[in-house]
Scaffold this motif. Sequence first.
Motif, PDB file in Angstrom:
ATOM      1  N   ILE A  20     -13.950 -18.366 -35.177  1.00 38.93           N
ATOM      2  CA  ILE A  20     -13.364 -19.331 -34.251  1.00 38.93           C
ATOM      3  C   ILE A  20     -14.195 -20.595 -34.304  1.00 38.93           C
ATOM      4  CG2 ILE A  20     -12.944 -19.829 -31.825  1.00 38.93           C
ATOM      5  CD1 ILE A  20     -11.821 -17.179 -31.502  1.00 38.93           C
ATOM      6  N   ARG A  21     -13.513 -21.721 -34.373  1.00 35.58           N
ATOM      7  CA  ARG A  21     -14.157 -23.032 -34.377  1.00 35.58           C
ATOM      8  C   ARG A  21     -13.542 -23.868 -33.259  1.00 35.58           C
ATOM      9  NH1 ARG A  21     -17.637 -20.932 -37.133  1.00 35.58           N
ATOM     10  NH2 ARG A  21     -17.769 -21.103 -39.372  1.00 35.58           N
ATOM     11  N   GLY A  22     -14.308 -24.802 -32.760  1.00 38.15           N
ATOM     12  CA  GLY A  22     -13.815 -25.683 -31.711  1.00 38.15           C
ATOM     13  C   GLY A  22     -14.570 -25.486 -30.425  1.00 38.15           C
ATOM     14  N   GLU A  23     -14.143 -26.185 -29.410  1.00 39.53           N
ATOM     15  CA  GLU A  23     -14.815 -26.145 -28.119  1.00 39.53           C
ATOM     16  C   GLU A  23     -14.012 -25.356 -27.099  1.00 39.53           C
ATOM     17  OE1 GLU A  23     -16.163 -29.894 -26.594  1.00 39.53           O
ATOM     18  OE2 GLU A  23     -16.292 -30.709 -28.616  1.00 39.53           O
ATOM     19  N   LEU A  24     -14.715 -24.532 -26.357  1.00 39.60           N
ATOM     20  CA  LEU A  24     -14.132 -23.849 -25.210  1.00 39.60           C
ATOM     21  C   LEU A  24     -14.463 -24.707 -24.004  1.00 39.60           C
ATOM     22  CD1 LEU A  24     -12.823 -21.348 -23.900  1.00 39.60           C
ATOM     23  CD2 LEU A  24     -15.113 -20.392 -23.729  1.00 39.60           C
ATOM     24  N   GLU A  25     -13.454 -25.187 -23.324  1.00 43.30           N
ATOM     25  CA  GLU A  25     -13.697 -26.066 -22.185  1.00 43.30           C
ATOM     26  C   GLU A  25     -13.648 -25.288 -20.881  1.00 43.30           C
ATOM     27  OE1 GLU A  25     -11.622 -29.746 -22.135  1.00 43.30           O
ATOM     28  OE2 GLU A  25     -11.804 -30.004 -24.299  1.00 43.30           O
ATOM     29  N   HIS A  26     -14.528 -25.681 -19.975  1.00 41.91           N
ATOM     30  CA  HIS A  26     -14.613 -25.062 -18.652  1.00 41.91           C
ATOM     31  C   HIS A  26     -14.524 -26.138 -17.582  1.00 41.91           C
ATOM     32  CE1 HIS A  26     -16.052 -21.081 -19.909  1.00 41.91           C
ATOM     33  NE2 HIS A  26     -16.685 -21.728 -20.862  1.00 41.91           N
ATOM     34  N   GLN A  27     -14.070 -25.731 -16.403  1.00 40.84           N
ATOM     35  CA  GLN A  27     -14.085 -26.604 -15.235  1.00 40.84           C
ATOM     36  C   GLN A  27     -14.455 -25.764 -14.013  1.00 40.84           C
ATOM     37  OE1 GLN A  27     -10.192 -28.349 -15.137  1.00 40.84           O
ATOM     38  NE2 GLN A  27     -10.623 -29.739 -16.803  1.00 40.84           N
ATOM     39  N   PRO A  28     -15.700 -25.233 -13.964  1.00 39.88           N
ATOM     40  CA  PRO A  28     -16.079 -24.372 -12.845  1.00 39.88           C
ATOM     41  C   PRO A  28     -16.156 -25.142 -11.530  1.00 39.88           C
ATOM     42  CG  PRO A  28     -17.985 -24.835 -14.196  1.00 39.88           C
ATOM     43  CD  PRO A  28     -16.800 -25.430 -14.897  1.00 39.88           C
ATOM     44  N   GLU A  29     -15.767 -24.453 -10.468  1.00 38.17           N
ATOM     45  CA  GLU A  29     -15.799 -25.056  -9.134  1.00 38.17           C
ATOM     46  C   GLU A  29     -16.097 -23.961  -8.113  1.00 38.17           C
ATOM     47  OE1 GLU A  29     -12.473 -26.909  -6.188  1.00 38.17           O
ATOM     48  OE2 GLU A  29     -12.429 -27.591  -8.263  1.00 38.17           O
ATOM     49  N   VAL A  30     -17.054 -24.214  -7.245  1.00 39.02           N
ATOM     50  CA  VAL A  30     -17.352 -23.276  -6.158  1.00 39.02           C
ATOM     51  C   VAL A  30     -16.248 -23.421  -5.119  1.00 39.02           C
ATOM     52  CG1 VAL A  30     -18.980 -22.650  -4.338  1.00 39.02           C
ATOM     53  CG2 VAL A  30     -19.828 -23.389  -6.577  1.00 39.02           C
ATOM     54  N   THR A  31     -15.550 -22.305  -4.837  1.00 36.29           N
ATOM     55  CA  THR A  31     -14.435 -22.350  -3.890  1.00 36.29           C
ATOM     56  C   THR A  31     -14.775 -21.711  -2.551  1.00 36.29           C
ATOM     57  OG1 THR A  31     -13.517 -20.311  -4.833  1.00 36.29           O
ATOM     58  CG2 THR A  31     -12.697 -22.408  -5.712  1.00 36.29           C
ATOM     59  N   ALA A  32     -15.872 -20.960  -2.484  1.00 38.63           N
ATOM     60  CA  ALA A  32     -16.280 -20.358  -1.209  1.00 38.63           C
ATOM     61  C   ALA A  32     -17.772 -20.051  -1.254  1.00 38.63           C
ATOM     62  CB  ALA A  32     -15.496 -19.078  -0.948  1.00 38.63           C
ATOM     63  N   LEU A  33     -18.417 -20.204  -0.098  1.00 33.39           N
ATOM     64  CA  LEU A  33     -19.835 -19.858   0.043  1.00 33.39           C
ATOM     65  C   LEU A  33     -19.988 -18.896   1.208  1.00 33.39           C
ATOM     66  CD1 LEU A  33     -21.705 -23.276  -0.321  1.00 33.39           C
ATOM     67  CD2 LEU A  33     -21.810 -21.334  -1.881  1.00 33.39           C
ATOM     68  N   GLY A  34     -20.810 -17.895   1.024  1.00 33.05           N
ATOM     69  CA  GLY A  34     -21.130 -16.968   2.097  1.00 33.05           C
ATOM     70  C   GLY A  34     -22.636 -16.926   2.268  1.00 33.05           C
ATOM     71  N   VAL A  35     -23.141 -17.621   3.265  1.00 38.53           N
ATOM     72  CA  VAL A  35     -24.586 -17.695   3.458  1.00 38.53           C
ATOM     73  C   VAL A  35     -25.058 -16.913   4.683  1.00 38.53           C
ATOM     74  CG1 VAL A  35     -24.851 -19.889   2.243  1.00 38.53           C
ATOM     75  CG2 VAL A  35     -24.356 -19.894   4.672  1.00 38.53           C
ATOM     76  N   ASP A  36     -24.139 -16.257   5.376  1.00 38.15           N
ATOM     77  CA  ASP A  36     -24.494 -15.551   6.610  1.00 38.15           C
ATOM     78  C   ASP A  36     -25.042 -14.145   6.375  1.00 38.15           C
ATOM     79  OD1 ASP A  36     -23.672 -17.774   8.006  1.00 38.15           O
ATOM     80  OD2 ASP A  36     -21.643 -17.007   8.322  1.00 38.15           O
ATOM     81  N   GLY A  37     -24.727 -13.535   5.240  1.00 32.78           N
ATOM     82  CA  GLY A  37     -25.151 -12.170   4.972  1.00 32.78           C
ATOM     83  C   GLY A  37     -26.574 -12.095   4.459  1.00 32.78           C
ATOM     84  N   LYS A  38     -27.004 -10.859   4.171  1.00 32.05           N
ATOM     85  CA  LYS A  38     -28.348 -10.633   3.654  1.00 32.05           C
ATOM     86  C   LYS A  38     -28.525 -11.309   2.285  1.00 32.05           C
ATOM     87  CE  LYS A  38     -31.671  -6.944   2.957  1.00 32.05           C
ATOM     88  NZ  LYS A  38     -31.920  -5.511   3.044  1.00 32.05           N
ATOM     89  N   LEU A  39     -27.484 -11.233   1.444  1.00 27.94           N
ATOM     90  CA  LEU A  39     -27.494 -11.896   0.144  1.00 27.94           C
ATOM     91  C   LEU A  39     -26.475 -13.033   0.156  1.00 27.94           C
ATOM     92  CD1 LEU A  39     -27.513  -8.869  -2.339  1.00 27.94           C
ATOM     93  CD2 LEU A  39     -29.378 -10.443  -1.885  1.00 27.94           C
ATOM     94  N   PRO A  40     -26.890 -14.261  -0.127  1.00 24.79           N
ATOM     95  CA  PRO A  40     -25.918 -15.349  -0.215  1.00 24.79           C
ATOM     96  C   PRO A  40     -24.955 -15.108  -1.378  1.00 24.79           C
ATOM     97  CG  PRO A  40     -28.178 -16.203  -0.157  1.00 24.79           C
ATOM     98  CD  PRO A  40     -28.258 -14.720  -0.325  1.00 24.79           C
ATOM     99  N   THR A  41     -23.689 -15.446  -1.185  1.00 20.21           N
ATOM    100  CA  THR A  41     -22.680 -15.278  -2.232  1.00 20.21           C
ATOM    101  C   THR A  41     -21.917 -16.586  -2.424  1.00 20.21           C
ATOM    102  OG1 THR A  41     -20.992 -14.514  -0.687  1.00 20.21           O
ATOM    103  CG2 THR A  41     -22.353 -12.824  -1.724  1.00 20.21           C
ATOM    104  N   ALA A  42     -21.318 -16.699  -3.582  1.00 20.34           N
ATOM    105  CA  ALA A  42     -20.445 -17.833  -3.879  1.00 20.34           C
ATOM    106  C   ALA A  42     -19.281 -17.317  -4.714  1.00 20.34           C
ATOM    107  CB  ALA A  42     -21.193 -18.914  -4.639  1.00 20.34           C
ATOM    108  N   THR A  43     -18.122 -17.874  -4.489  1.00 18.57           N
ATOM    109  CA  THR A  43     -16.967 -17.592  -5.334  1.00 18.57           C
ATOM    110  C   THR A  43     -16.761 -18.807  -6.222  1.00 18.57           C
ATOM    111  OG1 THR A  43     -15.981 -16.202  -3.634  1.00 18.57           O
ATOM    112  CG2 THR A  43     -14.513 -17.019  -5.361  1.00 18.57           C
ATOM    113  N   VAL A  44     -16.675 -18.557  -7.519  1.00 18.36           N
ATOM    114  CA  VAL A  44     -16.525 -19.628  -8.495  1.00 18.36           C
ATOM    115  C   VAL A  44     -15.214 -19.419  -9.249  1.00 18.36           C
ATOM    116  CG1 VAL A  44     -17.534 -20.736 -10.520  1.00 18.36           C
ATOM    117  CG2 VAL A  44     -19.024 -19.772  -8.767  1.00 18.36           C
TER     118      VAL A  44
END
Length: 70
Positions: free
Chosen positions: A8-32
């Motif tokens: 395979i040749r060429g570029e794989l393009e991405h557009q990651p975006e954090v859609t949710a954050l959970g900082v209240d629990g013991k472990l912080p989480t993020a949905t990407v």
Amino acid sequence: MKKNNTVIRGELEHQPEVTALGVDGKLPTATVEDCIDLSKWQTLDTKTNKSIPLPTAQPLRSIATATVER
């Protein structure tokens, strides 16, 4: 792919975006969410160096969702 003499040749393009954050629990989480774009990828036959077309039903863009934690 090596067994099938393809690369395979060429570029794989991405557009990651954090859609949710959970900082209240013991472990912080993020949905990407990420739009994965294969439109600039090419599959090549390594013996002939010719392009192999993707299947017609192959989507060129898809959404991947991941939940990550620290």
